[in-house]
Write a protein that holds these residues in place. Structure first.
Motif, PDB file in Angstrom:
ATOM      1  N   PRO A  39     -52.421  34.126  -0.600  1.00  0.00           N
ATOM      2  CA  PRO A  39     -53.303  35.307  -0.485  1.00  0.00           C
ATOM      3  C   PRO A  39     -54.579  35.018   0.306  1.00  0.00           C
ATOM      4  N   ALA A  40     -55.087  33.782   0.211  1.00  0.00           N
ATOM      5  CA  ALA A  40     -56.297  33.433   0.962  1.00  0.00           C
ATOM      6  C   ALA A  40     -56.017  33.428   2.466  1.00  0.00           C
ATOM      7  N   ILE A  41     -54.822  32.963   2.846  1.00  0.00           N
ATOM      8  CA  ILE A  41     -54.454  32.979   4.263  1.00  0.00           C
ATOM      9  C   ILE A  41     -54.425  34.416   4.761  1.00  0.00           C
ATOM     10  N   ILE A  42     -53.792  35.283   3.980  1.00  0.00           N
ATOM     11  CA  ILE A  42     -53.683  36.693   4.365  1.00  0.00           C
ATOM     12  C   ILE A  42     -55.066  37.330   4.469  1.00  0.00           C
ATOM     13  N   LEU A  58     -62.495  27.806   4.121  1.00  0.00           N
ATOM     14  CA  LEU A  58     -61.075  27.998   3.852  1.00  0.00           C
ATOM     15  C   LEU A  58     -60.250  26.908   4.529  1.00  0.00           C
ATOM     16  N   LEU A  59     -60.640  26.570   5.753  1.00  0.00           N
ATOM     17  CA  LEU A  59     -59.948  25.504   6.473  1.00  0.00           C
ATOM     18  C   LEU A  59     -60.117  24.175   5.747  1.00  0.00           C
ATOM     19  N   ASP A  60     -61.329  23.899   5.264  1.00  0.00           N
ATOM     20  CA  ASP A  60     -61.570  22.663   4.521  1.00  0.00           C
ATOM     21  C   ASP A  60     -60.739  22.623   3.245  1.00  0.00           C
ATOM     22  N   GLN A  61     -60.637  23.780   2.589  1.00  0.00           N
ATOM     23  CA  GLN A  61     -59.850  23.844   1.365  1.00  0.00           C
ATOM     24  C   GLN A  61     -58.379  23.554   1.649  1.00  0.00           C
ATOM     25  N   ALA A  62     -57.885  24.107   2.755  1.00  0.00           N
ATOM     26  CA  ALA A  62     -56.488  23.869   3.135  1.00  0.00           C
ATOM     27  C   ALA A  62     -56.252  22.387   3.403  1.00  0.00           C
ATOM     28  N   LYS A  63     -57.202  21.752   4.091  1.00  0.00           N
ATOM     29  CA  LYS A  63     -57.058  20.324   4.380  1.00  0.00           C
ATOM     30  C   LYS A  63     -57.070  19.505   3.088  1.00  0.00           C
ATOM     31  N   VAL A  82     -50.104  25.446   8.610  1.00  0.00           N
ATOM     32  CA  VAL A  82     -51.133  26.358   8.107  1.00  0.00           C
ATOM     33  C   VAL A  82     -52.502  25.956   8.653  1.00  0.00           C
ATOM     34  N   ILE A  83     -52.803  24.662   8.627  1.00  0.00           N
ATOM     35  CA  ILE A  83     -54.095  24.169   9.123  1.00  0.00           C
ATOM     36  C   ILE A  83     -54.240  24.456  10.617  1.00  0.00           C
TER      37      ILE A  83
END
Length: 259
Positions: A39-42, A58-63, A82-83
């Motif tokens: 949902p965060a990506i969307i 958000l990018l940092d969280q994904a990493k 995704v990153i």
């Protein structure tokens, strides 16, 4: 909001589909990381910052999630996709196009030439847990799943979407032909961020695509209207493998397309 709600329901549905102990088990870490983050990506796509870029936090969280210890290699590869998308959407789109052009054994056959369908790949391939049981696969019987979208008017997937419609295709690589299962369904949920429409369509066996020998391919057509469409495919895949019916859950995947 519609897609985020669907994603919140998708994670336990896939987890409940875990095979019996004798079969490959669902990797809960994969579901927890990718399913919860979807949902965060969307949201990041629908609401970019004033500079037109995605929130750096958000990018940092994904990493951080991608670096979690113990994640299977397949999951790490998905996270990298995704990153790449969150960091450089243009570059990620180019990479997806290049990968789509590199056909590997077991990939769905996509026609070439002037009449070839114009496809838009989803952001990352996904995993079907236990979709290929008993085949001696080094990945424990898990199938790689590929999803794509076509914008009408065109003939693929047959019978083809009309103008203002989206055609969805999901292929469970390495499996036998698709089977319609009324109790365990595969869904595409979509949101058109330009006209505000949203909806859901069940993806079903298509008698004109890989219906005899596989791989299991499921399609559906949605009346999205013109615009930018964010979609997610989630749920269960049922195929016939070596004479036996097999149902498995997939990790949700996300796509962004222009209709």
């Amino acid at each position: 909001m519609s897609i985020a709600a669907a994603m919140s329901l998708a994670v336990p549905a896939v987890a409940d589909a875990a095979p019996a102990p004798a079969k490959p088990k669902v990797d809960q870490r994969t579901l927890d990381s990718l399913g919860a983050f979807a949902p965060a990506i969307i949201g990041s796509v629908a609401t970019k910052g004033p500079d037109g870029k995605i929130n750096s936090q958000l990018l940092d969280q994904a990493k951080g999630l991608a670096a979690a210890p113990g994640l299977p290699p397949q999951t790490k590869a998905i996270w990298q996709s995704v990153i790449d998308f969150l960091g450089e959407p243009g570059r990620a789109a180019l990479v997806r196009e290049q990968k789509a052009a590199e056909r590997k054994p077991g990939d769905p056959e996509i026609p070439k030439g002037p009449g070839a369908p114009k496809i838009q790949e989803f952001l990352y391939p996904t995993i079907g847990f236990g979709c290929m049981p008993g085949n001696g696969s080094p990945n424990g019987g898990n199938s790689l799943g590929r999803a794509l979208l076509t914008a009408g008017p065109q003939q693929a997937p047959a019978p083809g979407p009309k103008r203002g419609e989206a055609g969805y295709v999901y292929t469970s690589l390495g499996t036998g032909p698709a089977i319609n299962n009324p109790n365990r369904k595969l869904w595409a949920t979509w949101l058109n961020i330009d006209n505000g429409r949203s909806g859901q369509v069940q993806l079903k066996r298509n008698p004109k695509i890989n219906a005899t020998d596989g791989p299991g391919t499921f399609t559906g057509i949605a009346k999205t209207g013109k615009g930018r469409v964010i979609s997610t495919i989630y749920g269960d895949v049922t195929t016939k493998n070596k004479g036996k019916i097999n149902t498995c859950g997939i990790v949700p995947t996300i796509g962004i397309g222009i209709i």
